[in-house]
Design an enzyme around this catalytic site. Structure first.
Site, short mmCIF file in Angstrom:
data_model
loop_
_atom_site.label_atom_id
_atom_site.label_comp_id
_atom_site.label_asym_id
_atom_site.label_seq_id
_atom_site.Cartn_x
_atom_site.Cartn_y
_atom_site.Cartn_z
N GLU A 183 5.70 5.48 10.52
CA GLU A 183 5.84 6.45 9.42
C GLU A 183 6.37 7.79 9.92
O GLU A 183 7.03 8.52 9.20
CB GLU A 183 4.51 6.62 8.69
N TYR A 195 -4.28 0.66 3.51
CA TYR A 195 -5.18 -0.44 3.16
C TYR A 195 -5.81 -1.03 4.43
O TYR A 195 -6.89 -1.60 4.39
CB TYR A 195 -4.41 -1.56 2.45
N CYS A 220 2.36 -6.97 10.22
CA CYS A 220 2.20 -5.74 9.44
C CYS A 220 3.60 -5.27 9.05
O CYS A 220 4.54 -5.37 9.85
CB CYS A 220 1.51 -4.67 10.30
N THR A 221 3.69 -4.77 7.84
CA THR A 221 5.00 -4.35 7.30
C THR A 221 5.72 -3.34 8.18
O THR A 221 6.95 -3.27 8.16
CB THR A 221 4.78 -3.68 5.94
N SER A 280 0.82 -1.21 0.00
CA SER A 280 0.00 0.00 0.00
C SER A 280 0.86 1.27 0.00
O SER A 280 0.37 2.33 -0.35
CB SER A 280 -0.90 0.00 1.24
N CYS A 304 2.44 -6.76 1.45
CA CYS A 304 1.52 -6.06 2.34
C CYS A 304 0.68 -7.12 3.04
O CYS A 304 0.06 -7.96 2.36
CB CYS A 304 0.64 -5.13 1.52
N1 DGL Z 1 1.27 -2.44 4.55
C1 DGL Z 1 0.14 -2.60 5.45
C2 DGL Z 1 0.17 -4.00 6.04
O1 DGL Z 1 1.18 -4.67 6.10
C3 DGL Z 1 0.14 -1.57 6.55
C4 DGL Z 1 -0.18 -0.18 6.08
C5 DGL Z 1 -1.59 -0.02 5.56
O2 DGL Z 1 -2.55 -0.13 6.36
O3 DGL Z 1 -1.75 0.21 4.38
O4 DGL Z 1 -0.85 -4.49 6.46
#
Ligand code: DGL
Length: 271
Positions: free
Chosen positions: A153, A42, A189-190, A11, A73
């Site tokens: 972030e 996302y 989560c990333t 994302s 993601c």
């Molecule tokens: N990259 C999303 C994940 O790993 C985290 C950031 C987002 O919510 O877009 O779930």
């Protein structure tokens, strides 16, 4: 075929933690990384919307001739993989959930595994299901930890606020009497690997912390080798694509990738 690039998407910049591991595991490969920065996050969106966005990102990467697709993601992997595979049938696709779940099952002695992730990933239940597929005696406690995304972030990965937020999310899971707490924590989560310090401070040294980025990179390497399409010589490279905000992508993304990104390296595209 082996010279074709590997497509990686997320994302936004979070998937750069996965790209970082991919670059270490596969130094001769060419990567095209796409961050859908115009539409992030996302994690708070519905499964249908995330799946639609993910299919568009996958189509854009396949248009660039990729030989393999990594959904870097967790949220998109959690709710979008079947739709993506249907959309790009000629290209193998891997997400981060299955490798992360397998690593957690291997690390856990008791079978009690905690998962922290975005709202969408927890709601979709993909980690819970993947862990139970791999280990039927597992007990999974999942919790959404959305503030970690913003903290990562903002670069607020240590200090009082990060520690308080870590306590807020993790104490309900780990502050229970001995014998009732998970022995393994999946960073689903990333963004969460950046907060490993405050997370470790709350869960203590006995808990195994599993980050799916490294296990996904190993799974990609094995799959490329098995298919005979690994690029084994020459210099590796990365092309960055984003759907918005070249400067922010470069500035914030640098922390996730672990090296500076020049905004001029980032190509803006529309999906
Ligand atoms: N990259 C999303 C994940 O790993 C985290 C950031 C987002 O919510 O877009 O779930």
């Amino acid at each position: 075929m082996s010279d074709a690039p590997i497509g990686v998407f997320d994302s936004g910049v979070g998937g750069l933690t996965v790209l970082r591991e991919l670059l270490a595991a596969l130094p001769c490969e060419r990567f095209v990384y796409l961050g859908d920065t115009a539409r992030l996050p996302y994690g708070t969106k519905s499964a249908e919307t995330v799946a639609r966005y993910a299919c568009q990102a996958a189509t854009a990467l396949v248009g660039r001739g990729v030989k393999y697709l990594v959904v870097a993601c967790n949220t998109a992997s959690s709710v979008g993989l079947p739709a993506i595979r249907e959309r790009v049938p000629g290209v193998p696709v891997i997400g981060v959930i299955e490798p992360g779940a397998q690593a957690a099952c291997a690390a856990s002695r008791s079978g009690h595994i905690a998962v922290i992730a975005t709202e969408g990933t927890v709601r979709g239940g993909a980690y819970q299901q993947a862990i139970l597929r791999c280990r039927r005696d597992a007990r999974v406690s999942a919790r959404a930890a959305p503030l970690f995304v913003a903290l990562a972030e903002e670069g607020m990965c240590d200090g009082t606020i990060a520690r308080e937020v870590a306590r807020h999310y993790l104490e309900p899971l780990f502050g229970r009497p001995a014998g009732e707490t998970p022995d393994t924590l999946v960073l689903g989560c990333t963004h969460f690997p950046l907060l490993a310090g405050p997370i470790r401070a709350v869960v203590g040294s006995d808990v195994a912390i599993v980050d799916s980025a490294a296990t996904t990179a190993r799974a990609v390497r094995e799959a490329l080798r098995a298919a005979g399409i690994e690029r084994r010589s020459g210099n590796g490279s990365v092309t960055f694509l984003a759907t918005d905000g070249r400067e922010r992508f470069a500035r914030v993304g640098g922390h996730f990738l672990g090296r500076d990104i020049d905004p001029r390296e980032v190509e803006l595209i529309d999906l």
